[in-house]
Design an enzyme around this catalytic site. Sequence first.
Site, PDB file in Angstrom:
ATOM      1  N   SER A 247       0.448  -0.869  -0.280  1.00 45.94           N
ATOM      2  CA  SER A 247      -0.019   0.302  -0.325  1.00 45.94           C
ATOM      3  C   SER A 247       1.257   1.272   0.261  1.00 45.94           C
ATOM      4  O   SER A 247       1.540   1.336  -0.978  1.00 45.94           O
ATOM      5  CB  SER A 247      -0.951   0.321   0.957  1.00 45.94           C
ATOM      6  OG  SER A 247      -1.672   1.103   1.171  1.00 45.94           O
ATOM      7  N   ASP A 322      -9.263  -4.526  -5.243  1.00 47.18           N
ATOM      8  CA  ASP A 322      -8.674  -3.456  -4.669  1.00 47.18           C
ATOM      9  C   ASP A 322      -9.588  -2.722  -4.598  1.00 47.18           C
ATOM     10  O   ASP A 322      -9.454  -1.538  -5.305  1.00 47.18           O
ATOM     11  CB  ASP A 322      -7.806  -3.511  -5.024  1.00 47.18           C
ATOM     12  CG  ASP A 322      -7.322  -2.675  -3.968  1.00 47.18           C
ATOM     13  OD1 ASP A 322      -7.318  -1.483  -2.687  1.00 47.18           O
ATOM     14  OD2 ASP A 322      -5.133  -3.379  -3.540  1.00 47.18           O
ATOM     15  N   HIS A 355      -7.224  -5.225  -1.136  1.00 52.23           N
ATOM     16  CA  HIS A 355      -6.685  -4.937  -0.631  1.00 52.23           C
ATOM     17  C   HIS A 355      -6.302  -5.483   0.594  1.00 52.23           C
ATOM     18  O   HIS A 355      -6.476  -6.202   1.622  1.00 52.23           O
ATOM     19  CB  HIS A 355      -7.062  -3.115  -0.178  1.00 52.23           C
ATOM     20  CG  HIS A 355      -5.657  -2.273  -0.085  1.00 52.23           C
ATOM     21  ND1 HIS A 355      -5.108  -1.549  -0.931  1.00 52.23           N
ATOM     22  CD2 HIS A 355      -5.216  -1.320   1.135  1.00 52.23           C
ATOM     23  CE1 HIS A 355      -4.346  -0.497  -0.414  1.00 52.23           C
ATOM     24  NE2 HIS A 355      -4.398  -0.244   0.918  1.00 52.23           N
TER      25      HIS A 355
END
Length: 391
Positions: A247, A322, A355
């Site tokens: 991330s 995501d 994610h």
Amino acid sequence: MPMGYVASTALLAWCSFFAVVAPRRPRPLATLSFWFGMVLNEVPFMGMLAVLASTALAAGQGDLESTASKVIAVIALATIPVMAVAAWRGLRAGQALEHALDQGLGTDWRDHVHEPPHRRPRPRLLLLRRLTRNLDVVRIANLRYGDAGRHNLLDVYRRRDAPQNGPVLIYFHGGGFTSGAKSREARPLLYRLAAQGWVCISANYRLRPETDFPGHQIDAKKVIAWVREHASEYGADPSKLFVAGSSAGSNMAAMCALTPNDPEYQPGFESADTSVTAAICLYGYYGFFFGEEPDVPPSPNQPYAYLNPGAPPILIAHGTKDALATVEGARYFVDRLRRVSDSAVVYAELPGAQHSFDLFHSARFEAVVDGVQAFAGWVLAASGRTPDPAR
């Protein structure tokens, strides 16, 4: 009406929807997709067991006699095929990594890698998150690399018998530059590589509002400079230095790869060598959302502003579902990078992945770890510095 059974069924159905359908627009639904779908998306078999166990318990207690309770049971059992879709997507990650490596490195890459990726997930990963900690690996915690207190601490993972001259992996955690810590994501990756003779480093860095860009990136460069100076004390060869992140940390890893020795990000330590051998980027934010080419020049904290032919090899893995850092943005970054870079660019698009998929030691992340290991082995072999597997 068995209210406990109703509540558990409602929760599992809700989470199953967000795990499999995972709407990414509008933004509020995308946020719900992440928070409610993340767990079942990575460990769907646990959800299936929960459905079967709760239904069997309700039946055993005679709670499924009424028409309404039977309807609830049908809804509960209907979540199983939904979760099976999530499981099937997770099991396809290995195939996606193999295809990405073939495309990015050439079909002969296996000839240069000592241990190619596992093609089938181990059965224990389908049901339970395996204990990440490896007793062959020791963690040396809270070493200081800067003067920002706990935000400038790092952990070193190395094999207990302390082999020498191992490659180095520096990992930066995620959290949108506002949260997170060095002991959260990607533990299976760090323990796997450390058990094979690598020296792995997971670092904290300053977060908002204490600092903003370029403070985070300066801290990342400080970690690299620390490794150049101290890695040999822990059995590492700092000339074989990989950066990785998840991330926000993926953004930082990409920036490190694309801005070696840039004095703008090295105030006070401009002479330190901050070049890296390769980068591994997991579900990162690289510039913008939904793949629309921006009408304005990229801002300084967007990696695609620094694309150059001298970029090192980069592996990028991103999930198609995501909800926080969209796959369209990753595709755009990869496309731009491949146009410019003279080095290998490996892009693995993971079917159904959300994610933060590296929070769990799931079948999906096991495949990603296999792919990272193969990529790193190829990079080291290509540079003529393959680690000794017998060490």
